[in-house]
Scaffold this active site. Structure first.
Site: not given
Length: 173
Positions: A128, A140
């Site tokens: 998250e 990411y």
């Protein structure tokens, strides 16, 4: 016009020699130990508006968790904490000291945990990230993670709560 010389060398040779004598700092990934907690807490407190407590970190020094740090010449530059459940890895915390940001420390940690998860035959990594954390989200995505959902009101924030972007990386067998 004569060429400038230093000790029989041309100026360019002397500059080149002196530049090659300067060594790049050495980055080393290693498992974290409980003795690293003061440095980890220092980074955590600088990195997050709502940091983990020392107790939370201490609870991660048990089976099912992996904690890695990146040292630069003996100084902790960043760390990552992951949990392993069945065939899935959950990236719980990745933080880089403000003085080391923008130098690839976070990417190095992320690639290391992906490599380790693959080596241990895990199927995917999930995480998250705050919706407002564009730098982390970009990192990411650049490493192959894809958004798979949102968690509403997941993170505490100064003005209440902030949603989380849930991201995943499927690992190849």
């Amino acid at each position: 016009m004569a060429k400038a010389e230093i000790g029989g060398q041309s100026m360019m040779q002397a500059i080149g020699d002196s530049c090659s004598a300067v060594s790049e700092p050495e980055l080393e990934i290693r498992p974290l130990e409980s003795g690293d907690l003061p440095e980890v807490m220092n980074i955590e407190l600088q990195g997050y508006s709502h940091p983990w407590t020392e107790g939370i970190f201490q609870d991660c020094f048990k089976p099912g968790y992996r904690l890695w740090g990146v040292d630069e010449d003996g100084v902790l530059a960043g760390y990552a904490v992951v949990s392993y459940v069945l065939d899935e890895v959950h990236l719980l915390n990745l933080c880089v000291h403000p003085g080391f940001r923008g130098r690839g420390v976070g990417r190095l940690l992320l690639r290391h945990l992906v490599k380790e998860a693959s080596r241990e035959d895990m199927n995917q990594i999930i995480l998250e990230v705050r919706l407002s954390n564009n730098i982390a989200s970009k990192l990411y995505r650049s490493e192959g993670f894809e958004e798979i959902g949102r968690r509403r009101r997941y993170y505490p924030a100064a003005s209440g709560w902030e949603d989380a972007r849930v991201m995943a990386l499927l690992l190849q067998p």
